[in-house]
Design an enzyme around this catalytic site. Structure first.
Site, PDB file in Angstrom:
ATOM      1  N   SER A  19       0.808  -1.222   0.000  1.00  0.00           N
ATOM      2  CA  SER A  19       0.000   0.000   0.000  1.00  0.00           C
ATOM      3  C   SER A  19       0.837   1.266   0.000  1.00  0.00           C
ATOM      4  O   SER A  19       0.316   2.360  -0.204  1.00  0.00           O
ATOM      5  CB  SER A  19      -0.889   0.013   1.246  1.00  0.00           C
ATOM      6  N   ASP A  50       3.483  -1.119   7.269  1.00  0.00           N
ATOM      7  CA  ASP A  50       3.142  -2.515   7.552  1.00  0.00           C
ATOM      8  C   ASP A  50       3.448  -3.428   6.370  1.00  0.00           C
ATOM      9  O   ASP A  50       4.127  -4.452   6.512  1.00  0.00           O
ATOM     10  CB  ASP A  50       1.667  -2.639   7.943  1.00  0.00           C
ATOM     11  N   CYS A  95     -14.059  -4.989   0.643  1.00  0.00           N
ATOM     12  CA  CYS A  95     -12.818  -4.822  -0.117  1.00  0.00           C
ATOM     13  C   CYS A  95     -11.918  -6.042   0.047  1.00  0.00           C
ATOM     14  O   CYS A  95     -11.345  -6.543  -0.923  1.00  0.00           O
ATOM     15  CB  CYS A  95     -12.095  -3.560   0.342  1.00  0.00           C
ATOM     16  N   CYS A 110     -10.727   4.287   2.848  1.00  0.00           N
ATOM     17  CA  CYS A 110      -9.643   4.607   1.917  1.00  0.00           C
ATOM     18  C   CYS A 110     -10.066   5.590   0.832  1.00  0.00           C
ATOM     19  O   CYS A 110      -9.296   6.476   0.454  1.00  0.00           O
ATOM     20  CB  CYS A 110      -9.091   3.325   1.293  1.00  0.00           C
TER      21      CYS A 110
END
Length: 371
Positions: free
Chosen positions: A15, A19, A104, A200
């Protein structure tokens, strides 16, 4: 896993955050054949004309170059619109409060992305989610991440055995401070990057402004169940059950809360008191059931449940009505159970599956949240 790590291709969703960056680093250090994929799910140009997805992808490129793995960008905007955003709008249109992250994960990150990864020759996909996968007793089990504050199994509750069998969660045994420390020690470009929060596709934008672009607001009356008008609301879609802020009701006494919606007459019901009995339910009908575990083969079982993210576990009895519907009986009344949100079932650390909250009852009487 029969193959050696170096013979095992893992395609990881990245992303641009810390993480997924550390998850990719760990896989590379463990010897896997790793490919990084950036998923572009939304055209998120902000008010200043800056596309945050471009910034995130640039971070992915930098991290992948640092780690030494190939990377690609894949556009899933159409699938996201069709499967996630359309659902999001439909739920708000129906007066409910949806959870797009669950959809999602089900439709994009562990379906469209998984299919794309397999086309690239992947043996597994990986993400930076805080969760664990274990193979025990003849089935794949999804377990909570060891970091209680970051556990994300709530959002992964719709994953199937087939999806779990091809999934790795490299961060499941770690806590967030460890991940930041690893990123810093490795000199990763995302080591100090702020965590993303919220939905998001809304990002830093005002929620009301964003939603009004797609669903015309219909202001209406705010009143008590006895009919006393307390003001006007901006549109039912902007309010969720148990909400206190944004009602604009002054005066003395206990604070006011949203306790129900009347879609036909466009009325928002309000009442006073945090512990108002109108906000408590002890029985729930939930639909769109998805099971991770085979435990659901039983017609009735006891477990714990979360009715929203970060909520403490609640003891419940689950009764299977049909393959798409469950009845949930709560040991104790639970506050602000909200139609449209996910209810997720647990047996200790194991996530059994989940469903979408549809109807809420208290002492046998339906709470007409969506009257």
């Amino acid at each position: 896993m029969n193959k050696l790590p170096q013979e095992t291709r893992v395609v990881i969703g990245m992303s641009g955050g810390v993480d997924s960056s550390v998850a990719a680093l760990l896989l590379k250090e463990q010897g896997y054949d790793v490919i990084g994929i950036f998923m572009k799910n939304w055209d998120d140009t902000d008010a200043n004309g800056v596309c945050t997805a471009t910034e995130d992808y640039n971070d992915v490129i930098e991290v992948c170059n640092q780690i030494g793995i190939p990377y690609y960008a894949v556009n899933f905007e159409k699938q996201y619109w069709d499967k996630v955003f359309t659902y999001f709008l439909d739920e708000y249109r129906a007066g409910r409060t949806p959870n797009p992250d669950v959809m999602c994960n089900k439709e994009i990150k562990f379906k469209a992305f998984l299919e794309h990864a397999i086309a690239l020759g992947a043996d597994y996909v990986a993400t930076g989610h805080y969760a664990r996968v274990a193979y025990m007793d003849g089935e794949y089990k999804m377990l909570r991440g060891v970091d209680d504050n970051k556990d994300q199994t709530y959002f992964l509750n719709q994953l199937s055995q087939e999806q779990l069998s091809k999934t790795m969660f490299p961060l499941g045994e770690l806590k967030k401070p460890q991940i930041r420390e690893m990123a810093t020690e490795a000199g990763l470009a995302t080591a100090a990057k702020k965590d993303s929060t919220g939905i998001c596709f809304i990002g830093e934008r005002n929620f009301k402004d964003f939603l009004s672009n797609y669903l015309p607001a219909q202001p209406g009356v705010m009143q008590t169940l006895s009919g006393e008008v307390k003001g006007k609301h901006d549109g039912l879609m902007y309010y969720t059950i148990g909400q206190r802020h944004g009602l604009g009701i002054g005066g003395n006494g206990d604070p006011w809360f949203a306790v129900g919606k009347n879609l036909k007459e466009n009325i928002l019901y309000v009442d006073q008191g945090f512990h108002n009995e109108l906000l408590y339910g002890d029985e729930v009908i939930a639909t769109n059931v998805g099971w991770v575990s085979n435990k659901a083969k039983e017609k009735e079982f006891t477990c714990t449940a979360k009715f929203r993210y970060r909520q403490a576990d609640n003891k419940v009895t689950v009764q299977i009505v049909d393959e798409n519907t469950v009845r949930i009986l709560c040991d104790e009344p639970i506050r602000a159970i909200t139609p449209g949100q996910a209810v997720v079932f647990y047996d200790g650390d194991e996530c059994l599956g989940g469903a979408t909250i549809d109807e809420v009852y208290h002492s046998g009487k339906k709470l007409d949240y969506l009257g």
